[in-house]
Design a protein around this motif. Structure first.
Motif, mmCIF file in Angstrom:
data_model
loop_
_atom_site.group_PDB
_atom_site.id
_atom_site.type_symbol
_atom_site.label_atom_id
_atom_site.label_comp_id
_atom_site.label_asym_id
_atom_site.label_seq_id
_atom_site.Cartn_x
_atom_site.Cartn_y
_atom_site.Cartn_z
ATOM 1 N N CYS A 272 0.974 -1.431 0.021
ATOM 2 C CA CYS A 272 -0.149 -0.209 0.017
ATOM 3 C C CYS A 272 0.775 1.367 -0.032
ATOM 4 N N CYS B 282 -0.849 6.402 1.761
ATOM 5 C CA CYS B 282 -0.648 7.685 2.569
ATOM 6 C C CYS B 282 1.018 7.690 2.786
ATOM 7 N N SER C 181 4.141 5.241 3.754
ATOM 8 C CA SER C 181 4.710 4.209 3.116
ATOM 9 C C SER C 181 5.927 4.594 2.588
ATOM 10 N N ARG D 169 8.360 3.844 5.871
ATOM 11 C CA ARG D 169 8.335 2.487 6.318
ATOM 12 C C ARG D 169 9.607 1.845 5.930
ATOM 13 N N LYS E 30 -1.055 0.805 9.750
ATOM 14 C CA LYS E 30 -0.089 -0.147 9.544
ATOM 15 C C LYS E 30 1.382 -0.191 9.348
ATOM 16 N N CYS E 31 1.526 1.356 9.152
ATOM 17 C CA CYS E 31 2.934 1.495 8.732
ATOM 18 C C CYS E 31 3.441 2.417 10.055
ATOM 19 N N ALA F 278 -6.748 7.023 5.740
ATOM 20 C CA ALA F 278 -6.386 6.286 4.561
ATOM 21 C C ALA F 278 -6.337 4.667 4.922
ATOM 22 N N CYS F 279 -6.024 4.488 6.134
ATOM 23 C CA CYS F 279 -5.654 3.174 6.435
ATOM 24 C C CYS F 279 -6.877 2.444 7.172
ATOM 25 N N TYR G 245 -8.512 -1.043 5.765
ATOM 26 C CA TYR G 245 -8.044 -2.338 6.163
ATOM 27 C C TYR G 245 -8.415 -2.882 7.516
#
Ligand code: SF4
Length: 203
Positions: A18, A21, A24, A27, A88-89, A104-105, A108
């Motif tokens: 992904c 955002c 990414s 990360r 998630k990041c 944005a996340c 998920y």
């Protein structure tokens, strides 16, 4: 929400590539979360930290060690619960996730909840609490499970908070007992929003 995603592995694959955002860009590895598809308990933390970002796994640092201890205190194994985060990041320097990143996340986590249908969602920390109770403070809600839109949610302080504030350790340990109470309850009426504590006391 991704309607074309049909299982948790697909969520993981989508997260790992992904770029929706700016997290990414900084990360090392995305951290979708992990756990069995039949998990009854879903833990939702805030964001990956340094160790999680390096390994691509949730809660592997010192906070993760405390989470393992908490699980053991209510006779749960790490391998039987699902653990993920609001984003998630890893945010740079472990700053708080920003509202745009959380937005944005969101798809998920929503998909993970839809696929898992957990008996209880345990929120760890403020950002996770605010997904279910926007604008609310953790001090008012910690340790009290409640029904929100038909889902049982138990807000807890983030385990990392106990690493910086020793007195919170016992508070979190005590609050955690509620997880076992919910799991042991034979039946909870999730259409009744206000009286879950009363219902739990019946068992
Ligand atoms: S934090 Fe979420 S939305 Fe942002 S890049 Fe990572 S997976 Fe995508």
């Amino acid at each position: 929400m991704y309607t074309s995603i049909n299982d948790l592995k697909q969520v993981g694959r989508a997260v790992s590539v992904c770029v929706e955002c700016s997290l990414s860009e900084t990360r090392n590895r995305a951290v979708p979360g992990e756990g069995p598809t039949n998990a009854q308990v879903l833990f939702v933390g805030e964001a990956p930290g340094y160790n999680e970002d390096m390994q691509g796994k949730p809660f592997v640092g010192r906070a993760g060690t405390f989470l393992n201890e908490l699980l053991k205190s209510v006779q749960l194994e790490r391998g039987e619960v699902f653990i993920t985060n609001i984003v998630k990041c890893r945010p740079p320097n472990n700053r708080d996730p920003e509202a745009t990143e959380i937005a944005a996340c969101k798809k998920y986590l929503d998909k993970q909840i839809e696929l898992l249908e957990p008996k209880i969602i345990v929120t760890l920390g403020k950002h996770s609490l605010n997904k279910f109770l926007p604008g609310q403070k953790i001090g008012l809600h910690h340790g009290k499970s409640q029904v929100i839109d038909g889902q049982i949610v138990l807000p807890l302080y983030h385990p990392a908070a106990a690493l910086h504030n020793g007195s919170l350790r016992n508070v979190i340990l005590n609050d955690f007992k509620e997880v076992r109470k919910v799991l042991n309850a034979k039946r909870i009426d999730t259409t009744r929003e206000k009286d879950i504590g009363e219902q739990l006391n019946l068992f």
